[in-house]
Write a protein that holds these residues in place. Structure first.
Motif, PDB file in Angstrom:
ATOM      1  N   LEU A   1      11.007  11.049  -7.563  1.00 33.93           N
ATOM      2  CA  LEU A   1      11.876  11.334  -6.423  1.00 33.93           C
ATOM      3  C   LEU A   1      13.315  10.892  -6.676  1.00 33.93           C
ATOM      4  N   ALA A   2      13.491   9.805  -7.406  1.00 30.35           N
ATOM      5  CA  ALA A   2      14.839   9.266  -7.636  1.00 30.35           C
ATOM      6  C   ALA A   2      15.691  10.177  -8.505  1.00 30.35           C
ATOM      7  N   ILE A   3      15.059  10.953  -9.394  1.00 32.65           N
ATOM      8  CA  ILE A   3      15.851  11.819 -10.267  1.00 32.65           C
ATOM      9  C   ILE A   3      16.074  13.210  -9.668  1.00 32.65           C
ATOM     10  N   GLY A   4      15.484  13.470  -8.495  1.00 30.51           N
ATOM     11  CA  GLY A   4      15.846  14.694  -7.790  1.00 30.51           C
ATOM     12  C   GLY A   4      14.756  15.709  -7.528  1.00 30.51           C
ATOM     13  N   PHE A   5      13.501  15.400  -7.865  1.00 25.25           N
ATOM     14  CA  PHE A   5      12.432  16.340  -7.549  1.00 25.25           C
ATOM     15  C   PHE A   5      12.132  16.318  -6.053  1.00 25.25           C
ATOM     16  N   GLN A   6      11.526  17.413  -5.578  1.00 20.48           N
ATOM     17  CA  GLN A   6      11.269  17.577  -4.154  1.00 20.48           C
ATOM     18  C   GLN A   6       9.849  17.148  -3.792  1.00 20.48           C
ATOM     19  N   GLY A   7       9.658  16.796  -2.529  1.00 23.48           N
ATOM     20  CA  GLY A   7       8.341  16.387  -2.042  1.00 23.48           C
ATOM     21  C   GLY A   7       8.489  15.372  -0.933  1.00 23.48           C
ATOM     22  N   GLY A   8       7.657  14.385  -0.954  1.00 26.77           N
ATOM     23  CA  GLY A   8       7.697  13.336   0.051  1.00 26.77           C
ATOM     24  C   GLY A   8       7.110  12.069  -0.533  1.00 26.77           C
ATOM     25  N   GLU A   9       6.902  11.108   0.328  1.00 26.45           N
ATOM     26  CA  GLU A   9       6.402   9.813  -0.124  1.00 26.45           C
ATOM     27  C   GLU A   9       5.067   9.416   0.494  1.00 26.45           C
ATOM     28  N   VAL A  10       4.698  10.005   1.622  1.00 27.54           N
ATOM     29  CA  VAL A  10       3.595   9.468   2.413  1.00 27.54           C
ATOM     30  C   VAL A  10       2.240   9.592   1.716  1.00 27.54           C
ATOM     31  N   THR A  11       1.893  10.761   1.176  1.00 27.94           N
ATOM     32  CA  THR A  11       0.592  10.880   0.514  1.00 27.94           C
ATOM     33  C   THR A  11       0.495   9.965  -0.712  1.00 27.94           C
ATOM     34  N   PRO A  12       1.533   9.859  -1.555  1.00 27.52           N
ATOM     35  CA  PRO A  12       1.474   8.839  -2.602  1.00 27.52           C
ATOM     36  C   PRO A  12       1.303   7.423  -2.051  1.00 27.52           C
ATOM     37  N   LEU A  13       1.935   7.126  -0.905  1.00 23.72           N
ATOM     38  CA  LEU A  13       1.739   5.810  -0.284  1.00 23.72           C
ATOM     39  C   LEU A  13       0.285   5.623   0.141  1.00 23.72           C
ATOM     40  N   PHE A  14      -0.327   6.673   0.666  1.00 26.51           N
ATOM     41  CA  PHE A  14      -1.755   6.601   0.997  1.00 26.51           C
ATOM     42  C   PHE A  14      -2.576   6.273  -0.253  1.00 26.51           C
ATOM     43  N   SER A  15      -2.240   6.916  -1.371  1.00 28.36           N
ATOM     44  CA  SER A  15      -3.017   6.702  -2.596  1.00 28.36           C
ATOM     45  C   SER A  15      -2.767   5.319  -3.179  1.00 28.36           C
ATOM     46  N   ILE A  16      -1.536   4.836  -3.069  1.00 27.30           N
ATOM     47  CA  ILE A  16      -1.206   3.484  -3.533  1.00 27.30           C
ATOM     48  C   ILE A  16      -1.989   2.453  -2.729  1.00 27.30           C
ATOM     49  N   GLY A  17      -1.958   2.608  -1.403  1.00 21.30           N
ATOM     50  CA  GLY A  17      -2.679   1.678  -0.537  1.00 21.30           C
ATOM     51  C   GLY A  17      -4.178   1.724  -0.751  1.00 21.30           C
ATOM     52  N   THR A  18      -4.723   2.931  -0.949  1.00 21.44           N
ATOM     53  CA  THR A  18      -6.159   3.083  -1.176  1.00 21.44           C
ATOM     54  C   THR A  18      -6.596   2.387  -2.457  1.00 21.44           C
ATOM     55  N   SER A  19      -5.900   2.680  -3.562  1.00 23.57           N
ATOM     56  CA  SER A  19      -6.309   2.109  -4.846  1.00 23.57           C
ATOM     57  C   SER A  19      -6.085   0.601  -4.889  1.00 23.57           C
ATOM     58  N   LEU A  20      -5.018   0.116  -4.257  1.00 22.34           N
ATOM     59  CA  LEU A  20      -4.797  -1.327  -4.188  1.00 22.34           C
ATOM     60  C   LEU A  20      -5.860  -1.986  -3.313  1.00 22.34           C
ATOM     61  N   GLY A  21      -6.229  -1.335  -2.218  1.00 20.20           N
ATOM     62  CA  GLY A  21      -7.242  -1.881  -1.316  1.00 20.20           C
ATOM     63  C   GLY A  21      -8.590  -2.049  -1.984  1.00 20.20           C
ATOM     64  N   VAL A  22      -8.973  -1.085  -2.815  1.00 18.00           N
ATOM     65  CA  VAL A  22     -10.243  -1.192  -3.545  1.00 18.00           C
ATOM     66  C   VAL A  22     -10.256  -2.439  -4.414  1.00 18.00           C
ATOM     67  N   ILE A  23      -9.165  -2.670  -5.122  1.00 20.69           N
ATOM     68  CA  ILE A  23      -9.073  -3.841  -6.011  1.00 20.69           C
ATOM     69  C   ILE A  23      -9.088  -5.137  -5.204  1.00 20.69           C
ATOM     70  N   LEU A  24      -8.332  -5.185  -4.122  1.00 16.47           N
ATOM     71  CA  LEU A  24      -8.274  -6.400  -3.314  1.00 16.47           C
ATOM     72  C   LEU A  24      -9.607  -6.691  -2.625  1.00 16.47           C
ATOM     73  N   GLY A  25     -10.334  -5.639  -2.260  1.00 12.68           N
ATOM     74  CA  GLY A  25     -11.644  -5.833  -1.652  1.00 12.68           C
ATOM     75  C   GLY A  25     -12.572  -6.593  -2.587  1.00 12.68           C
ATOM     76  N   GLY A  26     -12.534  -6.228  -3.863  1.00 12.90           N
ATOM     77  CA  GLY A  26     -13.343  -6.935  -4.839  1.00 12.90           C
ATOM     78  C   GLY A  26     -12.910  -8.376  -5.021  1.00 12.90           C
ATOM     79  N   LEU A  27     -11.601  -8.603  -4.990  1.00 17.59           N
ATOM     80  CA  LEU A  27     -11.079  -9.960  -5.183  1.00 17.59           C
ATOM     81  C   LEU A  27     -11.399 -10.876  -4.006  1.00 17.59           C
ATOM     82  N   PHE A  28     -11.328 -10.331  -2.789  1.00 12.34           N
ATOM     83  CA  PHE A  28     -11.531 -11.145  -1.592  1.00 12.34           C
ATOM     84  C   PHE A  28     -12.969 -11.124  -1.071  1.00 12.34           C
ATOM     85  N   GLY A  29     -13.841 -10.396  -1.752  1.00 13.41           N
ATOM     86  CA  GLY A  29     -15.229 -10.343  -1.305  1.00 13.41           C
ATOM     87  C   GLY A  29     -15.438  -9.555  -0.033  1.00 13.41           C
TER      88      GLY A  29
END
Length: 398
Positions: free
Chosen positions: A307-335
């Protein structure tokens, strides 16, 4: 304004909201269904498409320069219209942002889609408001359009309504816009669904008991980490956009040259795993497939760079994927149940990065059901507080 005049004006906005919802919902359905087809095609043939990402970037930029250079401002133009710094949003923005986003995804850029839907809705509603000389056009009609755009694409009308209201007005809830925005969001969601665009939802069976101190501490930690992640995304995107704009002022050179290492890295790292929307990571997180400990940070970095170099789109669905994949990892860490943590991350990282509170809670309700609403409220509130006032919408708030 007397009560009769107020009711009449509200009725006019309600009627206009339904009209906007139908039109925007239909466009969202077209945009979304084509984007899904493009994404599926790229997933199969990425090795032939990714090498042409720099050329796609040049085509996108040339398109804007040829037809409507002002439309390159994107969401900034929407907020300028709301602040009455510009008289109108060019209608050409709609086809340009749609085609530009299709090209970005076809050739493997890492980007979202909500920015397109919100710009479509805002552009149309603003144009209609100007045509019919609606009072408060700059603010209220934009809220109506943004709610329709978001609601039609994701088919989450409650979160769409509060997203539009929270993003466009700072520090307060604009209740005057609530009913018209709800009308436009629900109408758009119904229209897009009727035209074949499917809603993403997950049946969430996992839950946790908040009676234990250890569990409460883990949930608080989740909120803090998700909040910091959203803050990192919004801060980094703003800084890198500014840096790229200062160091490589020529937009053709910026996107054409910088897309070369982007394409190489996207190709080399897990064979385009981090291209596109990130729905592959979301699906993996909620179906028990492999999620790597570094998925969230690589998706974050690739999206910011794209996005910073000028391609078109949005941020929200990537944010969903970032939160999802991070959540899976944290779930394992926190039990904690990984799928539940993935759902909390899905909502809270989005809320933090967009500097919204009610919208992500509503996302939790509409996508994952109401069984864990208390958890969503706690985690999203903490994430919102940790973020402070940073947002991916640098020009937001009227």
């Amino acid at each position: 304004m007397d009560k009769k005049s107020y009711i009449l004006q509200l009725l006019k906005y309600f009627v206009m909201a339904v009209i906007v919802g139908i039109i925007v919902g239909a466009i969202d359905a077209l945009f979304g269904r084509v984007l899904i087809a493009i994404s599926d095609f790229r997933t199969i043939h990425y090795q032939y498409l990714l090498p042409f990402l720099p050329i796609a970037g040049l085509v996108i930029t040339a398109m804007y320069y040829a037809f409507s250079k002002a439309s390159l401002k994107g969401m900034k133009l929407v907020f300028e219209a709301g602040q009455q710094k510009t008289d109108a949003i060019p209608l050409l923005l709609i086809p340009l942002v749609m085609i530009g986003t299709w090209l970005t995804h076809l050739f493997g850029g890492s980007a979202g889609r909500e920015g397109v839907a919100v710009q479509i809705g805002a552009t149309l509603s603003h144009a209609i408001g100007r045509k019919f000389k609606f009072p408060e056009n700059g603010r209220l009609m934009l809220v109506i359009g943004m709610a329709a755009g978001f609601g039609g694409l994701f088919q989450t009308p409650l979160s769409a309504t509060f997203f539009a209201i929270e993003v466009i007005v700072i520090g307060k809830m604009d209740y005057e816009a609530l009913l018209p925005a709800l009308a436009s969001a629900y109408t758009a969601a119904f229209t897009s669904h009727s035209l074949g665009l499917e809603k993403f939802s997950v049946v969430m069976k996992d839950t946790v008991n908040l009676s234990g101190t250890k569990t409460i501490a883990a949930v608080i930690c989740l909120g803090i980490i998700f909040g910091l992640t959203g803050r990192l995304f919004s801060f980094s995107l703003s800084k890198l956009k500014a840096f790229m704009g200062e160091k490589i002022m020529n937009q053709f050179l910026r996107i054409g040259f910088m897309a070369i290492p982007l394409a190489v890295l996207l190709f080399a790292v897990h064979g385009s795993r981090y291209s596109g929307l990130g729905t592959n990571l979301i699906s993996a997180g909620f179906t028990g497939q492999t999620i790597y400990g570094y998925d969230w940070i690589l998706k974050l970095l690739f999206t910011i760079f794209t996005l910073a170099i000028g391609f078109q789109g949005g941020e929200v669905t990537p944010l969903f994927s970032i939160g999802t994949s991070l959540g899976v990892i944290l779930g394992g860490l926190f039990g904690l149940p990984p799928m539940l943590c993935a759902a909390l991350g899905y909502a809270a990282v989005f809320g933090s990065a967009t500097n919204t509170l009610i919208a992500p809670i509503m996302i939790g309700l509409e996508v994952f059901g109401g069984a864990n609403m208390v958890l969503f409220v706690i985690v999203c509130a903490i994430a919102y507080g940790v973020n402070g006032d940073l947002s991916i919408y640098a020009q937001e708030k009227l």
